[in-house]
Design an enzyme around this catalytic site. Structure first.
Site, short mmCIF file in Angstrom:
data_model
loop_
_atom_site.label_atom_id
_atom_site.label_comp_id
_atom_site.label_asym_id
_atom_site.label_seq_id
_atom_site.Cartn_x
_atom_site.Cartn_y
_atom_site.Cartn_z
N ASN A 16 63.32 -11.08 -0.18
CA ASN A 16 62.96 -10.75 -1.56
C ASN A 16 64.17 -10.31 -2.35
OD1 ASN A 16 59.99 -10.75 -1.96
ND2 ASN A 16 60.15 -9.60 -0.04
N TYR A 34 54.51 0.09 -4.73
CA TYR A 34 55.65 0.55 -3.93
C TYR A 34 56.35 1.72 -4.64
CZ TYR A 34 60.39 0.93 -2.22
OH TYR A 34 61.58 1.44 -1.76
N ARG A 92 72.68 -4.57 -11.64
CA ARG A 92 72.25 -3.53 -10.71
C ARG A 92 73.47 -2.78 -10.17
NH1 ARG A 92 68.33 -5.13 -12.64
NH2 ARG A 92 66.33 -5.75 -11.74
N ARG A 115 61.68 -12.56 -12.79
CA ARG A 115 60.61 -12.08 -11.91
C ARG A 115 59.79 -11.06 -12.69
NH1 ARG A 115 63.62 -10.10 -6.43
NH2 ARG A 115 64.09 -8.45 -7.89
N LYS A 150 56.66 5.92 -3.77
CA LYS A 150 57.88 6.75 -3.68
C LYS A 150 57.74 7.98 -4.59
CE LYS A 150 60.16 4.48 -0.70
NZ LYS A 150 60.31 5.05 0.64
N SER A 180 63.91 6.13 -4.24
CA SER A 180 64.46 4.91 -4.82
C SER A 180 64.66 5.07 -6.31
CB SER A 180 63.46 3.77 -4.56
OG SER A 180 63.82 2.64 -5.32
N ALA A 181 65.64 4.34 -6.84
CA ALA A 181 65.85 4.30 -8.29
C ALA A 181 64.63 3.74 -9.01
CB ALA A 181 67.08 3.45 -8.62
N THR A 182 63.74 3.10 -8.26
CA THR A 182 62.54 2.53 -8.87
C THR A 182 61.66 3.63 -9.49
OG1 THR A 182 60.77 0.95 -8.53
CG2 THR A 182 61.10 2.49 -6.78
N TYR A 207 68.00 5.97 -3.85
CA TYR A 207 68.98 4.91 -3.62
C TYR A 207 68.95 3.92 -4.77
CZ TYR A 207 67.70 5.99 1.33
OH TYR A 207 67.38 6.58 2.53
N LEU A 212 68.32 -9.86 -3.38
CA LEU A 212 69.37 -10.82 -3.72
C LEU A 212 70.34 -11.10 -2.56
CD1 LEU A 212 70.79 -12.54 -5.87
CD2 LEU A 212 72.07 -10.50 -6.54
N ILE A 248 68.52 0.53 6.71
CA ILE A 248 69.31 1.72 6.33
C ILE A 248 69.30 2.74 7.47
CG2 ILE A 248 69.55 3.56 4.62
CD1 ILE A 248 68.04 1.67 2.64
P1 NAD Z 1 63.37 -1.43 6.53
O1 NAD Z 1 62.06 -2.11 6.36
O2 NAD Z 1 64.49 -2.18 7.14
O3 NAD Z 1 63.17 -0.06 7.36
C1 NAD Z 1 61.96 0.68 7.30
C2 NAD Z 1 61.52 0.90 8.73
O4 NAD Z 1 60.30 1.65 8.71
C3 NAD Z 1 61.22 -0.40 9.48
O5 NAD Z 1 61.95 -0.41 10.69
C4 NAD Z 1 59.72 -0.36 9.73
O6 NAD Z 1 59.38 -0.98 10.96
C5 NAD Z 1 59.45 1.13 9.71
N1 NAD Z 1 58.08 1.53 9.35
C6 NAD Z 1 57.35 1.15 8.26
N2 NAD Z 1 56.16 1.78 8.29
C7 NAD Z 1 56.16 2.57 9.40
C8 NAD Z 1 55.21 3.47 9.96
N3 NAD Z 1 54.01 3.66 9.41
N4 NAD Z 1 55.53 4.10 11.11
C9 NAD Z 1 56.74 3.92 11.70
N5 NAD Z 1 57.67 3.08 11.21
C10 NAD Z 1 57.37 2.42 10.06
O7 NAD Z 1 63.79 -0.86 5.10
P2 NAD Z 1 65.16 -0.20 4.63
O8 NAD Z 1 65.78 -1.10 3.64
O9 NAD Z 1 65.93 0.28 5.79
O10 NAD Z 1 64.56 1.04 3.81
C11 NAD Z 1 64.41 2.32 4.40
C12 NAD Z 1 63.71 3.21 3.40
O11 NAD Z 1 64.47 3.24 2.20
C13 NAD Z 1 62.32 2.71 3.01
O12 NAD Z 1 61.47 3.83 2.85
C14 NAD Z 1 62.56 2.04 1.67
O13 NAD Z 1 61.42 2.04 0.86
C15 NAD Z 1 63.66 2.91 1.09
N6 NAD Z 1 64.49 2.20 0.10
C16 NAD Z 1 65.06 1.00 0.43
C17 NAD Z 1 65.81 0.32 -0.53
C18 NAD Z 1 66.42 -1.02 -0.21
O14 NAD Z 1 66.77 -1.75 -1.15
N7 NAD Z 1 66.61 -1.39 1.05
C19 NAD Z 1 66.00 0.88 -1.81
C20 NAD Z 1 65.42 2.11 -2.09
C21 NAD Z 1 64.66 2.77 -1.13
N1 UDP Z 2 67.48 -11.81 -7.91
C1 UDP Z 2 67.64 -13.17 -8.13
N2 UDP Z 2 67.22 -14.03 -7.15
C2 UDP Z 2 66.68 -13.62 -5.97
C3 UDP Z 2 66.54 -12.22 -5.76
C4 UDP Z 2 66.95 -11.35 -6.75
O1 UDP Z 2 68.13 -13.59 -9.17
O2 UDP Z 2 66.33 -14.46 -5.12
C5 UDP Z 2 67.95 -10.87 -8.95
C6 UDP Z 2 66.86 -9.96 -9.51
O3 UDP Z 2 66.21 -10.57 -10.60
C7 UDP Z 2 67.68 -8.71 -9.91
C8 UDP Z 2 68.82 -8.69 -8.90
O4 UDP Z 2 68.90 -10.00 -8.35
O5 UDP Z 2 68.25 -8.88 -11.20
C9 UDP Z 2 68.61 -7.70 -7.76
O6 UDP Z 2 67.33 -7.96 -7.17
P1 UDP Z 2 66.87 -7.24 -5.85
O7 UDP Z 2 65.49 -7.72 -5.52
O8 UDP Z 2 67.91 -7.38 -4.79
O9 UDP Z 2 66.83 -5.69 -6.25
P2 UDP Z 2 65.90 -4.92 -7.33
O10 UDP Z 2 65.32 -5.90 -8.27
O11 UDP Z 2 64.89 -4.24 -6.50
O12 UDP Z 2 66.82 -4.00 -8.03
#
Ligand code: NAD
Ligand code: UDP
Length: 340
Positions: free
Chosen positions: A200, A151, A233, A294, A155, A126-128, A179, A202, A13
């Site tokens: 991990n 995790y 989702r 899962r 957040k 995160s929406a989590t 997000y 989808l 991102i």
């Molecule tokens: P990503 O792993 O691609 O990017 C995170 C970056 O942070 C990586 O480049 C990693 O090397 C760096 N990093 C981790 N720990 C560090 C540290 N201690 N010092 C310096 N750098 C460090 O992940 P992303 O998908 O780009 O996500 C970015 C952020 O958004 C994360 O905080 C993640 O938790 C959050 N987020 C991601 C998602 C998603 O589905 N991708 C959803 C919700 C929130």
């Molecule tokens: N999922 C799946 N197979 C996979 C990975 C994810 O069926 O190999 C499903 C998962 O159960 C969920 C959706 O895809 O319903 C989105 O999963 P993802 O891990 O991408 O996002 P999150 O669960 O964090 O919302």
């Protein structure tokens, strides 16, 4: 020039947000320890953003290195804090590592910001944090903190730390961006999601099946209370998400205090909807088989995105077809990610 520090800016991102900000005229500094990313992304960000990036290989938990970074960069006006570990099952196995990294980085960053008088922060939440929601769509007023893994809790606790810091310092301005499910890639196909090991999530898994790196998709659960039994989702294009950060930065320039804002489309798609759309977009059949749910997964999650529109003037513009098409463009041009 307005300069923004992106912690974790070499990641998925962060790299897309860097390009978006550079195109909007911001100067970009990236600090990343490359634990989940590669240096090769930096020249591609520069190519797409049309200017140089100042890259620092820094662990955001390392107080001395973070202090040196801020001392060497007196032009930092705001920060977007992406840096963090993000793998849910890994966080269940190694909770202490997740808390140490994700909370350590948050506190170390905010202390450095305080010492250097940097008052504007946008955080990757995160929406989590909503856990298993009582109702959908999920608005920002829904209960938070009910997440069941380290995790998600990292957040939620980071959000609490930022809210407390805002209460203590009336000059601080923080936007917590919650997000939903970011997918897709820059439409150039030059940058995209580049997971290490077995994905991990989808979309990266589907994309690796499509290029022949994996044999088939395992659809986790077909007995959820959803129209086709698979999980639903709110998938959002990473380019739309990146624009949301630019809007959030602008918001921090004009407001003080702490706001939590959802970034989602407001629409739910099931796993089978995604598989179908990806096949349409790529012209490649995606073989799949049903597998057990899962542990910890919820049935349905999608955003009420109205607050983002009201406060930031932002809404998602791209649909699931665009998301699949752009993911495919990235994955087919870079079947092994940045190592190609
Ligand atoms: P990503 O792993 O691609 O990017 C995170 C970056 O942070 C990586 O480049 C990693 O090397 C760096 N990093 C981790 N720990 C560090 C540290 N201690 N010092 C310096 N750098 C460090 O992940 P992303 O998908 O780009 O996500 C970015 C952020 O958004 C994360 O905080 C993640 O938790 C959050 N987020 C991601 C998602 C998603 O589905 N991708 C959803 C919700 C929130
Ligand atoms: N999922 C799946 N197979 C996979 C990975 C994810 O069926 O190999 C499903 C998962 O159960 C969920 C959706 O895809 O319903 C989105 O999963 P993802 O891990 O991408 O996002 P999150 O669960 O964090 O919302």
């Amino acid at each position: 020039m307005n300069t923004v520090l992106l912690t974790g800016g070499a990641g998925y991102i962060g790299s897309h947000t860097a390009v978006c900000l550079m195109r909007c005229g911001y100067g970009v500094i990236i600090a990343d320890n490359l634990i989940n990313s590669v240096r090769e992304v930096i020249p591609r960000i520069e190519e797409l953003g049309g200017r140089a990036v100042r890259f620092h290989e820094v662990d955001m938990c390392d107080e001395r290195a973070v202090e040196e970074l801020f001392s060497a960069s007196p032009d930092i006006g705001s920060v977007i804090h992406f840096a963090g570990l993000k793998c849910v099952p890994e966080s269940v196995r190694e909770p202490l590592r997740y808390y140490q990294n994700n909370l350590g980085a948050t506190v170390t960053l905010m202390q450095a910001m305080q010492r250097h008088g940097v008052k504007r922060l946008v955080f990757s939440s995160s929406a989590t944090v909503y856990g298993d929601p009582e109702t959908v769509p999920i608005s920002e007023t829904a209960p938070v903190g009910g997440c069941t893994n380290a995790y998600g809790r990292s957040k939620y606790i980071s959000e609490c730390i930022m809210q407390d810091a805002c209460k203590a310092d009336a000059e601080l301005s923080v936007v917590l961006l919650r997000y939903f499910n970011p997918i897709g890639a820059d439409e150039s196909g030059r940058i995209g999601e580049n997971p290490f090991g077995v994905p991990n999530n989808l979309l990266p898994y589907v994309a690796q099946v499509a290029v022949g790196r994996r044999e088939k998709l395992f659809v986790n659960g077909n007995d959820y209370p959803t129209p086709d039994g698979t999980g639903v989702r709110d998938y959002i294009h990473v380019t739309d998400l990146a624009r949301g950060h630019e809007r959030a930065l602008r918001y921090t320039e004009a407001h003080k205090g702490c706001e939590a804002i959802n970034l989602g489309t407001g629409k739910g798609a099931s796993v089978l909807d995604v598989v179908r759309e990806f096949s349409n977009a790529s012209g490649v059949d995606i073989p799949f088989e049903f597998a057990p749910r899962r542990p910890g997964d919820i049935a349905v999650c999608y955003a009420d995105p109205r607050k983002a529109w009201e406060l930031l003037g932002w809404k998602a513009e791209k649909d699931l077809h665009d998301m699949c098409l752009d993911t495919w463009r990235w994955q087919s041009a870079n079947p092994n990610g940045y190592t190609d």
